[in-house]
Design an enzyme around this catalytic site. Structure first.
Site, PDB file in Angstrom:
ATOM      1  N   HIS A 188       0.836  -1.206   0.000  1.00  9.62           N
ATOM      2  CA  HIS A 188       0.000   0.000   0.000  1.00  9.62           C
ATOM      3  C   HIS A 188       0.872   1.258   0.000  1.00  9.62           C
ATOM      4  O   HIS A 188       0.539   2.258  -0.643  1.00  9.62           O
ATOM      5  CB  HIS A 188      -0.902  -0.008   1.233  1.00  9.62           C
ATOM      6  CG  HIS A 188      -1.992   1.021   1.184  1.00  9.62           C
ATOM      7  ND1 HIS A 188      -3.157   0.836   0.483  1.00  9.62           N
ATOM      8  CD2 HIS A 188      -2.074   2.263   1.722  1.00  9.62           C
ATOM      9  CE1 HIS A 188      -3.923   1.912   0.602  1.00  9.62           C
ATOM     10  NE2 HIS A 188      -3.286   2.791   1.349  1.00  9.62           N
ATOM     11  N   GLU A 429      -9.364 -10.239 -11.812  1.00  6.96           N
ATOM     12  CA  GLU A 429      -8.102 -10.347 -11.083  1.00  6.96           C
ATOM     13  C   GLU A 429      -7.820 -11.777 -10.622  1.00  6.96           C
ATOM     14  O   GLU A 429      -6.880 -12.013  -9.873  1.00  6.96           O
ATOM     15  CB  GLU A 429      -8.088  -9.377  -9.895  1.00  6.96           C
ATOM     16  CG  GLU A 429      -9.321  -9.436  -9.033  1.00  6.96           C
ATOM     17  CD  GLU A 429      -9.391  -8.280  -8.030  1.00  6.96           C
ATOM     18  OE1 GLU A 429      -8.337  -7.725  -7.678  1.00  6.96           O
ATOM     19  OE2 GLU A 429     -10.506  -7.965  -7.592  1.00  6.96           O
ATOM     20  N   ASP A 453      -3.323  -8.571  -8.441  1.00  8.05           N
ATOM     21  CA  ASP A 453      -3.764  -9.889  -7.983  1.00  8.05           C
ATOM     22  C   ASP A 453      -3.737 -10.917  -9.113  1.00  8.05           C
ATOM     23  O   ASP A 453      -3.457 -12.090  -8.877  1.00  8.05           O
ATOM     24  CB  ASP A 453      -5.161  -9.811  -7.372  1.00  8.05           C
ATOM     25  CG  ASP A 453      -5.124  -9.454  -5.887  1.00  8.05           C
ATOM     26  OD1 ASP A 453      -4.151  -9.847  -5.219  1.00  8.05           O
ATOM     27  OD2 ASP A 453      -6.038  -8.779  -5.407  1.00  8.05           O
TER      28      ASP A 453
END
Length: 542
Positions: A188, A429, A453
C-alpha cells in the site's frame, strides 16, 4: 554521511528532514516505586498531553473527512475522562507500588478484555478504543509522545513498514518521500507513493534505533539510494537533479487539456486510481479523464466501527460532484488480505490473499454489502458513477450480486428515496474470471483488469512477500495473454475493458496495451500525463 541501498518503487528525488516512525509493542516493565503520588501525577500529565493530541486529530479529521468520521477522536477524549478507568490506574499505582506505565498497560488490558466479552456489539467495539487510548497514554508516559504528521514541516517518512490504515491517516501534503525497512513493490505504501508522485524506497537495511527525527536525508529513487546526513557536495548535486526533474514536469504540464489520441487516431481513456475523496485534488491536478478506481475501503480503515450509510453516501456524492460529469468508478469494499480491520473479526488465516476477502465478505455478510450499495445507488443520482465488484471468480457470484442489488433497489423504492442503478462492472483479477470472461462479458457492463492480484494468482507468488520480488514478473507472457483474452471477449459483447492494476502505469507496456485494444488505463494520478505523452507520440499500426 550514511548511505543505504534499497529497492525503488517510484523514481524521483527528494531532500529534507526525516521523521522516524518506530513500531512499539507496548510491553512495559513492572518497576517497584516508592513515591506513588509522583507516579499518579505523571499519569495526570500524560492525560493532558493525550487530550491535546486527540483534539488536534479531531480538528484535522473534521476538516478532511467531516464530523461523522472525526467522532471517534471525541469518543477517545471522553474515555480518557472515565472515572472507573482512571481510578483503576491510580489504585494499582498506590496499592501495588508500581510504575505508571505498567498500571496503565494492565488496566487497559483488563478493561479491553471486559468490553470484548460483552454481548452487545457496540460495547465490544469499545475494546479496541480502550487499547488505543491506553497505548497513547503509555507512549506519552515513556516520553515517546505522538508523531503528529499534521503539524510537522514537509518531511521524509522513515519506518519499518507502513500499514494501509497508517498511510490513510497521514497528511499527504507534508510527505516528501517514504523509506521503509520492509515492504514490497506492491504494498500500500508503494501504491500511495506512486499516486502522490513522490520517491519511495523499500527493503532498506537501516537501523531505525540509530536514526533520529530531524536529520537531513536525500532519497534518490533513480539510484535506489537513501543518504542520511549528506555532505555539502551531495546536497548541491541533489539540488541540481531536483531542478532537472522540475523542468521535465513542467514540459509534461503542457499536455494538460489535450486528448489521449495516437498519431493515427486511436483514442484511449486515461483515468486515475485514488484512495479517498481527499485524493481528488491529485486527479484534477494531473488532468485525468476520470476516476477508474476509487478504493472505497478507505472509509473502513483507521476506525473502530463500520461506516454508516450516510457517511458513505456523503463521500461518494462528494466524489461524483467534484468530478463534474466525468466517470467515477467505485470499487466495493476490498477488505482482507493486506488490509486487515479489527472490527470485521476476520480471524487469522494461513493464506489471507486467497481467503475471506472482498466480494466473499459481501456475499457472506450481505448486511454490510447492502449498506454500501444503498449509499452508492443514492450517490449515483448526483453524477457519472459506476460500481465495480472485486475478486469475482464465477457467474454465480455475479447473479448473487444482482439479486442483492435488486433487493436494495426495492427497499429504496419502498422508502421513496431517490436512487439510480448505475453502470456495473467487475474486476478481472483471478485466472478463473479471465478464462470465463466470455461468459462474464454477457452479464456486466465493463471489465477492469486488476493486474496486481491477477499476476499474484497466475504465478502463485504472494505479492506482499519481499523475498519473492525477484520471481514476481508482471510482464510474464501468461499475464499478457490473459489480458488480450479479456479484452477480446469484452469487445465481442460490445463492452469496454481497462486496466486498473499497477501494470497499467508501466510505461514500457503502454504502446502494447493500446495495440491490444484496451479502452482505458487507470493509473496513479502522477502517471496520467506521462502516459498521455506516449500515446500522443505513437502509431497503432507500427
Amino acid at each position: 554521511m550514511q548511505c543505504f541501498q534499497g529497492k525503488s518503487v517510484y523514481k524521483g528525488i527528494a531532500m529534507g528532514p526525516i521523521v522516524v516512525l518506530k513500531k512499539n509493542d507496548y510491553q512495559v516493565k513492572r518497576i517497584r516505586i516508592e513515591d506513588t503520588e509522583a507516579e499518579v501525577k505523571r499519569v495526570d500529565e500524560a492525560l493532558k498531553a493525550s487530550q491535546e493530541q486527540l483534539q488536534k486529530l479531531y480538528d484535522k479529521a473534521v476538516r478532511e473527512v467531516g464530523e461523522a468520521s472525526a467522532a471517534i477522536f471525541e469518543v477517545h477524549q471522553m474515555m480518557l475522562e472515565d472515572e472507573d478507568y482512571l481510578e483503576a490506574i491510580q489504585n494499582m499505582i498506590r496499592t501495588e507500588q508500581v510504575n505508571a506505565e505498567y498500571a496503565v498497560a494492565v488496566t487497559g488490558d483488563n478493561f479491553a478484555e471486559m468490553f470484548a466479552s460483552m454481548d452487545d456489539d457496540y460495547m465490544k467495539a469499545r475494546s479496541a478504543d480502550i487499547k488505543d487510548i491506553s497505548e497513547r497514554l503509555v507512549r506519552n508516559l515513556s516520553g515517546q509522545g505522538d508523531v503528529d504528521l499534521s503539524s510537522i514541516e514537509p518531511s521524509i517518512i522513515v519506518a519499518d513498514d507502513l500499514s494501509p490504515s497508517e498511510t490513510v491517516q497521514m497528511d499527504k501534503d507534508k510527505i516528501l518521500a517514504f523509506v521503509t525497512v520492509h515492504g514490497s513493490t506492491n504494498s500500500h505504501t508503494a501504491i500511495l507513493a506512486r499516486m502522490m508522485n513522490i520517491p519511495a524506497l523499500i527493503g532498506v537495511k537501516m537501523d531505525l534505533e540509530a536514526l533520529r527525527s530531524g536529520v537531513t536525508a536525500v532519497v534518490d529513487g533513480f539510484q535506489g539510494m537513501v543518504t542520511f546526513d549528506p555532505d555539502e557536495e551531495t546536497k548541491v548535486q541533489t539540488e541540481t537533479k531536483m531542478q532537472e526533474e522540475a523542468e521535465k514536469l513542467k514540459l509534461l504540464q503542457e499536455l494538460k487539456g489535450k486528448e489521449n489520441i495516437t498519431l493515427d487516431g486511436r483514442k484511449i481513456n486515461i483515468y486515475a486510481n485514488i484512495g479517498s475523496v481527499g485524493d481528488i485534488g491529485y486527479v484534477m491536478e494531473n488532468d485525468a479523464g476520470g476516476i477508474g478506481l476509487f478504493r472505497s475501503e478507505f472509509l473502513y480503515l483507521g476506525r473502530n466501527d463500520f461506516p454508516t450509510e450516510e457517511e458513505q453516501f456523503q463521500a461518494y456524492k462528494q466524489a461524483v460532484q467534484m468530478m463534474a460529469g466525468k466517470k467515477v468508478i467505485i470499487r466495493t469494499l476490498d477488505i482482507g488480505a493486506d488490509k486487515q480491520v479489527d472490527y470485521f473479526n476476520l480471524g487469522n488465516e494461513d493464506n489471507p490473499a486467497m481467503g475471506y476477502r472482498a466480494i466473499r465478505i459481501c456475499l457472506r455478510q450481505p448486511e454490510i454489502f447492502k449498506t454500501q450499495l444503498r449509499a452508492l445507488l443514492r450517490a449515483a443520482v448526483y453524477g457519472n458513477l459506476s460500481i465495480m465488484y472485486p475478486m469475482i471468480t464465477s457467474t454465480e457470484e455475479v447473479k448473487k450480486i444482482y439479486e442483492i442489488v435488486a433487493e436494495v433497489e426495492e427497499e429504496l423504492k419502498a422508502q421513496e428515496i431517490q436512487y439510480k442503478i448505475p453502470e456495473q462492472g467487475i474486476m478481472i483479477e483471478t485466472p478463473a474470471a479471465a478464462i470465463i470472461s466470455d461468459k462474464l462479458a454477457e452479464m456486466v457492463d465493463f471489465f477492469s483488469i486488476g493486474t496486481n492480484d491477477l499476476t499474484q494468482y497466475t504465478l502463485a507468488i504472494d505479492r506482499q512477500n519481499e523475498k519473492l520480488d525477484d520471481f514476481y514478473n508482471p510482464h510474464h507472457e501468461a499475464i499478457l495473454r490473459m489480458i488480450q483474452m479479456v479484452v477480446d471477449n469484452a469487445h465481442k459483447c460490445g463492452k469496454w475493458a481497462g486496466i486498473c492494476g499497477e501494470l497499467g502505469a508501466d510505461a514500457t507496456l503502454t504502446e502494447q496495451f493500446v495495440r491490444m485494444g484496451l479502452d482505458e488505463l487507470s493509473v496513479a494520478p502522477s502517471m496520467v500525463l506521462k502516459l498521455r505523452k506516449i500515446v500522443r507520440e505513437m502509431k497503432v499500426e507500427e
